[in-house]
Design a protein around this motif. Structure first.
Motif, PDB file in Angstrom:
ATOM      1  N   ASP A   3       0.818  -1.215   0.000  1.00 53.20           N
ATOM      2  CA  ASP A   3       0.000   0.000   0.000  1.00 53.20           C
ATOM      3  C   ASP A   3       0.849   1.261   0.000  1.00 53.20           C
ATOM      4  N   LEU A   4       2.106   1.121   0.396  1.00 52.78           N
ATOM      5  CA  LEU A   4       3.000   2.264   0.482  1.00 52.78           C
ATOM      6  C   LEU A   4       4.416   1.815   0.131  1.00 52.78           C
ATOM      7  N   VAL A   5       5.043   2.534  -0.789  1.00 51.39           N
ATOM      8  CA  VAL A   5       6.459   2.354  -1.108  1.00 51.39           C
ATOM      9  C   VAL A   5       7.162   3.665  -0.803  1.00 51.39           C
ATOM     10  N   VAL A   6       8.279   3.601  -0.099  1.00 47.57           N
ATOM     11  CA  VAL A   6       9.090   4.785   0.170  1.00 47.57           C
ATOM     12  C   VAL A   6      10.498   4.548  -0.355  1.00 47.57           C
ATOM     13  N   SER A   7      11.220   5.634  -0.553  1.00 42.43           N
ATOM     14  CA  SER A   7      12.632   5.527  -0.916  1.00 42.43           C
ATOM     15  C   SER A   7      13.341   6.776  -0.431  1.00 42.43           C
ATOM     16  N   PHE A   8      14.550   6.589   0.097  1.00 38.60           N
ATOM     17  CA  PHE A   8      15.305   7.692   0.681  1.00 38.60           C
ATOM     18  C   PHE A   8      16.710   7.724   0.071  1.00 38.60           C
ATOM     19  N   GLY A   9      16.980   8.758  -0.704  1.00 41.66           N
ATOM     20  CA  GLY A   9      18.351   9.010  -1.146  1.00 41.66           C
ATOM     21  C   GLY A   9      18.917   8.052  -2.158  1.00 41.66           C
ATOM     22  N   ALA A  10      18.080   7.308  -2.871  1.00 41.88           N
ATOM     23  CA  ALA A  10      18.597   6.284  -3.783  1.00 41.88           C
ATOM     24  C   ALA A  10      18.543   6.678  -5.249  1.00 41.88           C
ATOM     25  N   PHE A  11      17.847   7.755  -5.592  1.00 38.45           N
ATOM     26  CA  PHE A  11      17.565   8.015  -7.002  1.00 38.45           C
ATOM     27  C   PHE A  11      18.791   8.422  -7.807  1.00 38.45           C
ATOM     28  N   GLY A  12      19.833   8.878  -7.146  1.00 38.09           N
ATOM     29  CA  GLY A  12      21.052   9.204  -7.868  1.00 38.09           C
ATOM     30  C   GLY A  12      21.727   8.010  -8.504  1.00 38.09           C
ATOM     31  N   HIS A  13      21.318   6.809  -8.089  1.00 40.20           N
ATOM     32  CA  HIS A  13      21.892   5.593  -8.662  1.00 40.20           C
ATOM     33  C   HIS A  13      21.191   5.160  -9.949  1.00 40.20           C
ATOM     34  N   PHE A  14      20.221   5.928 -10.399  1.00 39.50           N
ATOM     35  CA  PHE A  14      19.488   5.593 -11.621  1.00 39.50           C
ATOM     36  C   PHE A  14      19.665   6.719 -12.640  1.00 39.50           C
ATOM     37  N   LEU A  15      20.048   6.345 -13.834  1.00 44.34           N
ATOM     38  CA  LEU A  15      20.172   7.331 -14.894  1.00 44.34           C
ATOM     39  C   LEU A  15      18.783   7.804 -15.319  1.00 44.34           C
ATOM     40  N   PRO A  16      18.658   9.023 -15.854  1.00 40.48           N
ATOM     41  CA  PRO A  16      17.330   9.523 -16.246  1.00 40.48           C
ATOM     42  C   PRO A  16      16.580   8.576 -17.176  1.00 40.48           C
ATOM     43  N   ARG A  17      17.279   7.903 -18.080  1.00 38.01           N
ATOM     44  CA  ARG A  17      16.593   6.993 -19.013  1.00 38.01           C
ATOM     45  C   ARG A  17      16.030   5.754 -18.320  1.00 38.01           C
ATOM     46  N   GLU A  18      16.461   5.498 -17.072  1.00 38.09           N
ATOM     47  CA  GLU A  18      15.975   4.330 -16.334  1.00 38.09           C
ATOM     48  C   GLU A  18      14.705   4.615 -15.542  1.00 38.09           C
ATOM     49  N   LEU A  19      14.328   5.881 -15.411  1.00 40.08           N
ATOM     50  CA  LEU A  19      13.187   6.232 -14.569  1.00 40.08           C
ATOM     51  C   LEU A  19      11.872   5.601 -15.029  1.00 40.08           C
ATOM     52  N   PRO A  20      11.555   5.584 -16.334  1.00 42.30           N
ATOM     53  CA  PRO A  20      10.286   4.943 -16.713  1.00 42.30           C
ATOM     54  C   PRO A  20      10.188   3.493 -16.253  1.00 42.30           C
ATOM     55  N   ALA A  21      11.257   2.721 -16.435  1.00 39.64           N
ATOM     56  CA  ALA A  21      11.230   1.318 -16.005  1.00 39.64           C
ATOM     57  C   ALA A  21      11.172   1.211 -14.483  1.00 39.64           C
ATOM     58  N   LEU A  22      11.876   2.096 -13.783  1.00 42.73           N
ATOM     59  CA  LEU A  22      11.853   2.072 -12.318  1.00 42.73           C
ATOM     60  C   LEU A  22      10.459   2.355 -11.794  1.00 42.73           C
ATOM     61  N   PHE A  23       9.808   3.385 -12.326  1.00 43.84           N
ATOM     62  CA  PHE A  23       8.474   3.734 -11.850  1.00 43.84           C
ATOM     63  C   PHE A  23       7.450   2.676 -12.244  1.00 43.84           C
ATOM     64  N   ALA A  24       7.669   2.016 -13.379  1.00 43.65           N
ATOM     65  CA  ALA A  24       6.787   0.904 -13.752  1.00 43.65           C
ATOM     66  C   ALA A  24       6.912  -0.237 -12.748  1.00 43.65           C
ATOM     67  N   GLN A  25       8.112  -0.456 -12.243  1.00 42.17           N
ATOM     68  CA  GLN A  25       8.295  -1.492 -11.230  1.00 42.17           C
ATOM     69  C   GLN A  25       7.586  -1.112  -9.928  1.00 42.17           C
ATOM     70  N   VAL A  26       7.697   0.144  -9.535  1.00 48.27           N
ATOM     71  CA  VAL A  26       6.998   0.582  -8.316  1.00 48.27           C
ATOM     72  C   VAL A  26       5.498   0.392  -8.488  1.00 48.27           C
ATOM     73  N   ARG A  27       4.987   0.801  -9.617  1.00 47.97           N
ATOM     74  CA  ARG A  27       3.552   0.624  -9.875  1.00 47.97           C
ATOM     75  C   ARG A  27       3.156  -0.847  -9.784  1.00 47.97           C
ATOM     76  N   SER A  28       4.000  -1.721 -10.282  1.00 47.09           N
ATOM     77  CA  SER A  28       3.646  -3.140 -10.359  1.00 47.09           C
ATOM     78  C   SER A  28       3.511  -3.801  -8.995  1.00 47.09           C
ATOM     79  N   VAL A  29       4.115  -3.208  -7.952  1.00 44.67           N
ATOM     80  CA  VAL A  29       4.042  -3.835  -6.628  1.00 44.67           C
ATOM     81  C   VAL A  29       3.022  -3.162  -5.718  1.00 44.67           C
ATOM     82  N   LEU A  30       2.375  -2.085  -6.204  1.00 46.44           N
ATOM     83  CA  LEU A  30       1.391  -1.373  -5.389  1.00 46.44           C
ATOM     84  C   LEU A  30      -0.024  -1.866  -5.671  1.00 46.44           C
ATOM     85  N   ARG A  31      -0.807  -1.943  -4.609  1.00 46.89           N
ATOM     86  CA  ARG A  31      -2.227  -2.214  -4.762  1.00 46.89           C
ATOM     87  C   ARG A  31      -2.929  -0.967  -5.307  1.00 46.89           C
ATOM     88  N   PRO A  32      -4.115  -1.101  -5.887  1.00 46.81           N
ATOM     89  CA  PRO A  32      -4.875   0.085  -6.303  1.00 46.81           C
ATOM     90  C   PRO A  32      -5.036   1.069  -5.142  1.00 46.81           C
TER      91      PRO A  32
END
Length: 251
Positions: free
Chosen positions: A122-151
């Motif tokens: 129901d809740l995903v958090v992240s602290f200080g990790a986004f610098g490890h992802f290149l801008p082109r990786e954000l769509p896939a990263l956010f798709a993964q977050v979406r995939s583990v969240l309930r409506p």
């Protein structure tokens, strides 16, 4: 700042010349004595904001490191809490030192770009990790977050206002990113960590494309900047209660 219990200059050099995963495995025993750990003031402020929005059922700390964010989740989630990271060394430290009197806590080693979970949180958090992802990786990263969240689920993370151009903080971050780009151009494997690559305009657009509605909440504990804008905000990206197919949005 680094405390006396933190890593030596030699240890930091060895870490910086390693891969991201190996570097954090090496740094893990001393990570909490470095400025890379999210400050308690930020964790406490995020926890207070999430308590006003919750409670939540199950929570996931994405790129949990040594588990500081798991403590935030334990205070706002009733069902269960999980930390996920791809560094076995960081997870070992988290298992040793994180204790919860609330919901059960578990730890999973996995890459944030390939999460091995069903929509169970129901809740995903992240602290200080986004610098490890290149801008082109954000769509896939956010798709993964979406995939583990309930409506209706939320993805929340703090945003510190960028330093003003010409300030000491601005030049420090620019210098760090420049050094990392030179290092990665000359040395393999790369160590991806860029403080200035996470631009919220791009992030907000990619979150919307992934199907999230994004709101910003000022964290009053840190006060305003000179122009009156908040120093620190909490970004809350929420999925609709009824699932919809992610689509394109206007830039």
């Amino acid at each position: 700042m680094f405390s006396p219990e933190g890593p030596t200059l030699r240890e930091l050099a060895v870490q910086a010349l390693s891969s991201v995963e190996r570097g954090y495995d090496l740094l893990a025993p001393k990570f909490d004595h470095t400025p890379f750990r999210t400050p308690d003031a930020v964790l406490d402020a995020v926890g207070s904001a999430l308590r006003r929005m919750g409670p939540f059922g199950a929570g996931l700390d994405l790129c949990c490191g040594t588990g500081a964010g798991v403590g935030v989740l334990a205070g706002v989630c009733r069902e269960r809490v999980m930390g996920v990271d791809f560094s076995a060394g960081m997870l070992d430290i988290a298992r040793e030192q994180v204790r919860s009197a609330g919901p059960p806590v578990s730890w999973v080693r996995a890459d944030a770009r390939a999460l091995p979970f069903a929509p169970a949180f129901d809740l995903v958090v992240s602290f200080g990790a986004f610098g490890h992802f290149l801008p082109r990786e954000l769509p896939a990263l956010f798709a993964q977050v979406r995939s583990v969240l309930r409506p209706g689920g939320c993805f929340a993370f703090p945003l510190v206002a960028p330093p003003r151009p010409g300030s000491l903080g601005y030049w420090m971050l620019l210098g760090f990113d420049t050094v990392m780009r030179v290092r990665n151009a000359l040395w393999r494997p790369p160590f991806v960590m860029y403080y200035r690559a996470f631009r919220f305009g791009d992030v907000r657009r990619e979150l919307a494309r992934a199907g999230f509605r994004v709101d910003l909440h000022a964290l009053p504990e840190f006060g305003p900047r000179r122009d009156g804008s908040p120093r620190v905000r909490l970004a809350v990206a929420r999925l609709p209660v009824r699932p919809v197919r992610p689509g394109r949005v206007n830039s």
